[in-house]
Design a protein around this motif. Structure first.
Motif, PDB file in Angstrom:
ATOM      1  N   ASN A 133      36.147  43.184  37.323  1.00  0.00           N
ATOM      2  CA  ASN A 133      37.217  44.182  37.327  1.00  0.00           C
ATOM      3  C   ASN A 133      37.659  44.447  38.759  1.00  0.00           C
ATOM      4  O   ASN A 133      36.833  44.484  39.678  1.00  0.00           O
ATOM      5  CB  ASN A 133      36.743  45.494  36.698  1.00  0.00           C
ATOM      6  N   ILE A 134      38.962  44.616  38.929  1.00  0.00           N
ATOM      7  CA  ILE A 134      39.499  44.985  40.242  1.00  0.00           C
ATOM      8  C   ILE A 134      39.995  46.428  40.170  1.00  0.00           C
ATOM      9  O   ILE A 134      40.533  46.858  39.139  1.00  0.00           O
ATOM     10  CB  ILE A 134      40.621  44.028  40.691  1.00  0.00           C
ATOM     11  N   PRO A 135      39.806  47.210  41.242  1.00  0.00           N
ATOM     12  CA  PRO A 135      40.202  48.624  41.173  1.00  0.00           C
ATOM     13  C   PRO A 135      41.706  48.834  41.172  1.00  0.00           C
ATOM     14  O   PRO A 135      42.203  49.764  40.550  1.00  0.00           O
ATOM     15  CB  PRO A 135      39.552  49.236  42.422  1.00  0.00           C
ATOM     16  N   GLU A 136      42.437  47.964  41.871  1.00  0.00           N
ATOM     17  CA  GLU A 136      43.896  48.100  41.930  1.00  0.00           C
ATOM     18  C   GLU A 136      44.546  46.792  41.473  1.00  0.00           C
ATOM     19  O   GLU A 136      44.129  45.715  41.898  1.00  0.00           O
ATOM     20  CB  GLU A 136      44.361  48.431  43.351  1.00  0.00           C
ATOM     21  N   PRO A 137      45.559  46.874  40.613  1.00  0.00           N
ATOM     22  CA  PRO A 137      46.176  45.643  40.075  1.00  0.00           C
ATOM     23  C   PRO A 137      47.109  44.975  41.071  1.00  0.00           C
ATOM     24  O   PRO A 137      47.529  45.575  42.063  1.00  0.00           O
ATOM     25  CB  PRO A 137      46.965  46.168  38.870  1.00  0.00           C
TER      26      PRO A 137
END
Length: 638
Positions: free
Chosen positions: A499-503
């Protein structure tokens, strides 16, 4: 019961979560509670836990009638004998942020190494510099059959919802190809057959919800203005093929066939495109001026649905195809397959034209399409090419088909499917057809997978070829190398999720998300508004989905969701799936389309993470945009 009952309750400890200690509690009693349950009533007991891994976390609870736990409860009454019960329920613990997946797949045959036509590979599993802590996970799998990954993941082949008439067909059509293949190759078992038939029956019942009063089918049934030529043909061939396995209403099939035949031109033989094209490319560039690919699709569907090759409908449709001069690879592939099914002499020259446009490497064959075509269209082109080759002359074309199969296999996602609905269905039909024509030589392979601090040998034989063997990777990032000895063909796959915190930013869409407090007596209600618009020059998307993932502990106000369908005709349907709400739009335009609804806090969750909103084009999932959102503090309305 008509008397109070002393009950002790125990939450079992687990490495998957920590049971939090409450004030005044003795050591070792963190997960224990008790209550005197009043007659004909209930007691709610709360135990706070903190999950420690991203997974389906099993919560195990046991309860017992226990006088010692509640002295004085039911005094003077005869209590029932001690009884005990237990319950195990999973809760889904997800990382915050935005899920990303990378997968590497390879279809390897030992004889290709012997001839020098293929070589082993090394895969680099890298991670971005910024990701959600603890969210990275990876694994490798090995199977001895092209359809084994699909069989293992039926019902979950693509990471998309199944809320319209076409998407539901992914729960239906692949079962037919797989069941037919397993029967042909004598690999079926009672358990596998039951599983496939269950999916088929469920898919059939659900698809009837999208049947219209005139016998046609459309994305959203009678809510739409008209049936869809393309979807009706897809449903017709699938239902007709399923008749040998499940009960299908033949009167309804005749109505569907009659509706479709009324759309064929008497002069040119082409089928008219009716109904909304929820995929504007119609998986290959159909527009209002070109109905040839659609005619090829309908003709193939009718032939697959056992229409005789010498039927007037077929010969008329063949006239439409042979008069067409389009050289787009998708058009060539669909025409070649339809004409091969009809044993038409022009199938050979169309196949030669198609193959002359292919990109060919040592171990792959595929088609580079114009940049405005999606990855799904490239995949479908390859799928139809395999179907055309194996229908035309399977023995002569096996080597060419194998190269395309290798390229298709390399496009697979971690669930056994591909990009979206139709490309997955076409690719799986192609793989089943190819595998069904192969000479089944003895399979005995040892595949060695090596990564950082990790080596594992998969043994794949005829006895376990349909079993998905799985090994998690202990460290990421890593380099995965594969080697093999023995005889036969296997599929190896590595999958990495994080998962990445910001797209990432998007060129295709804009998205704004706002939240406010809606005051109420309990201070538990908030309102979410998400607005999306399309930015590209063609000014409208394919069918689009707005997916709102709610903040933990909140549920949507169903009345607001229903009201939206009445207020905005572009919002065709919504579905609630756990914490996610999917809204289906016919299309997104340059003007904003907004969803607006209340959410109510049902469970108190501490330290909640932000929720997410994702907007994507269903047929070009590479077109998407995502945003995080938070809710105003719970006490704001006070």
């Amino acid at each position: 019961m008509d008397q109070p009952l002393p009950v002790s309750l125990s939450l079992e400890p687990s490495p998957q979560y920590e049971i939090l200690k409450e004030a005044l509690q003795k050591e070792g009693e963190e997960g224990k509670r008790s209550a005197c349950v009043p007659p004909n009533d209930k007691a709610v007991l709360t135990v706070r836990i903190k999950p420690s891994e991203i997974a389906e976390v099993n919560i195990s609870v046991s309860a017992a009638v226990d006088q010692a736990s509640q002295p004085g409860c039911g005094d003077g009454q005869t209590l029932p004998p001690q009884r005990r019960d237990a319950l195990i329920k999973p809760i889904k613990v997800e990382a915050e942020g935005f899920l990303r997946e990378n997968s590497w797949s390879k279809y390897i045959c030992s004889k290709d190494f012997e001839t020098g036509e293929d070589s082993l590979e090394t895969w680099q599993l890298t991670l971005p510099s910024v990701l959600v802590k603890g969210s990275a996970r990876g694994w490798v799998t090995a199977v001895g059959d092209l359809l084994a990954l699909t069989l293992e993941n039926l019902g979950n082949l693509i990471r998309m919802p199944y809320g319209c008439g076409e998407q539901n067909m992914i729960n239906f059509a692949p079962n037919i190809f797989i069941l037919r293949y397993l029967d042909t190759t004598k690999q079926n078992t009672p358990q596998t057959r039951t599983k496939l038939l269950t999916f088929m029956k469920t898919g059939y019942r659900r698809e009837l919800l999208y049947r219209r009063h005139d016998g046609s089918y459309s994305a959203f049934g009678n809510v739409d203005d008209s049936g869809s030529t393309w979807l009706t043909a897809f449903v017709l061939k699938s239902f007709q093929q399923a008749r040998q396995y499940i009960q299908v209403d033949t009167d309804q099939l005749k109505e569907t066939t009659d509706w479709l035949l009324r759309l064929q031109g008497t002069q040119d033989g082409c089928f008219e495109s009716v109904g909304k094209l929820i995929n504007k490319q119609m998986q290959g560039g159909i527009n209002s001026g070109n109905e040839v690919s659609l005619t090829a699709y309908v003709m193939a569907a009718l032939l697959e649905a056992e229409t005789p090759k010498n039927d007037t409908i077929v010969s008329r449709a063949a006239l439409c195809l042979t008069n067409d001069t389009s050289t787009h690879p998708y058009a060539l592939a669909t025409k070649a397959y339809a004409l091969a099914l009809a044993s038409h002499p022009n199938a050979t020259s169309l196949l030669q034209k198609l193959l002359s446009q292919a990109a060919v490497t040592k171990n792959a064959m595929y088609w580079n399409l114009p940049k405005d075509n999606s990855r799904a269209v490239s995949l479908e082109t390859a799928g139809y090419a395999i179907l055309a080759l194996m229908t035309h002359d399977p023995k002569t074309n096996e080597e060419k088909a194998r190269k395309i199969v290798k390229w298709i296999t390399a496009q697979r996602n971690g669930q056994g499917g591909f990009y979206s609905t139709q490309d997955t269905v076409v690719a799986l039909q192609a793989l089943a057809t190819y595998e069904g024509h192969l000479h089944q030589e003895t399979l005995n392979v040892k595949a060695v997978v090596t990564a950082n601090n990790f080596t594992h040998t998969f043994t794949i034989t005829d006895n376990n070829k349909l079993l998905e063997q799985y090994q998690s990777l202990p460290t990421l990032p890593t380099t995965v190398s594969i080697n093999m000895t023995g005889q036969g063909c296997v599929v190896l796959q590595a999958v990495q999720r994080y998962n990445i915190p910001e797209p990432e930013p998007s060129d295709a869409f804009t998205l704004t998300v706002n939240t406010i407090t809606t005051p109420d007596k309990q201070c538990t209600t908030k309102r979410i508004t998400a607005c999306a618009a399309y930015r590209l020059p063609d000014q409208k998307s394919n069918m689009a989905v707005i997916e709102v993932d709610l903040i933990s502990g909140y549920i949507p106000e169903k009345q607001d969701l229903k009201q939206m369908l009445k207020l905005d005709p572009n919002i065709k349907r919504y579905e609630v799936d756990g914490s996610k709400i999917h809204f289906y739009m016919d299309e997104l335009l340059v003007e904003d389309t907004c969803v607006n609804f209340r959410v109510i806090r049902q469970v108190d969750v501490e330290d909640v993470k932000p929720g997410t909103v994702i907007v994507y084009d269903y047929y070009q999932p590479e077109f998407s945009i995502s945003k995080r959102y938070t809710l105003p503090p719970p006490e704001e309305c006070r």
